[in-house]
Design a protein around this motif. Structure first.
Motif: not given
Length: 100
Positions: A2-3, A6, A43, A48, A51, A55, A85-86, A89, A92-93
């Motif tokens: 996911q990272k 993103k 998500a 989640r 989210e 998405y 924003g990506l 995220s 902060k993830e």
């Protein structure tokens, strides 16, 4: 995974600020749609829902089949906001390797 998605999406969206050929923007729209669908599915798997809706909404915004004409300036603003924003995220993830 996911990272990585993103980061790639953020880079592509920020590259849209440059004067690129139209085919690049089509590539970005298709790639963003696929990436956001994957992130939405991930998500959902993690339960989640907020989210997931975000998405999937972004996937619909970027889908290349029925184009949403916002104008170059508005699209640039959208690209920057979503790109930042990506990136936020990703920062902060929490690191999932350390979680048990």
């Amino acid at each position: 995974m996911q990272k990585t998605i993103k980061i790639i999406l953020a880079a592509l969206l920020l590259l849209c600020l440059l004067d690129m050929p139209y085919s690049f923007y089509q590539f970005v729209r298709f790639t963003a749609m696929v990436g956001f669908v994957y992130l939405g599915y991930s998500a959902k798997e993690q339960n989640r829902k907020n989210e997931m809706f975000l998405y999937i909404s972004l996937a619909l915004l970027f889908q290349p089949f029925i184009k949403i004409a916002l104008g170059r300036t508005i699209w640039n603003i959208v690209d920057v906001i979503i790109g930042i924003g990506l990136i936020i995220s990703v920062i902060k993830e929490p690191n999932t390797i350390l979680r048990r």
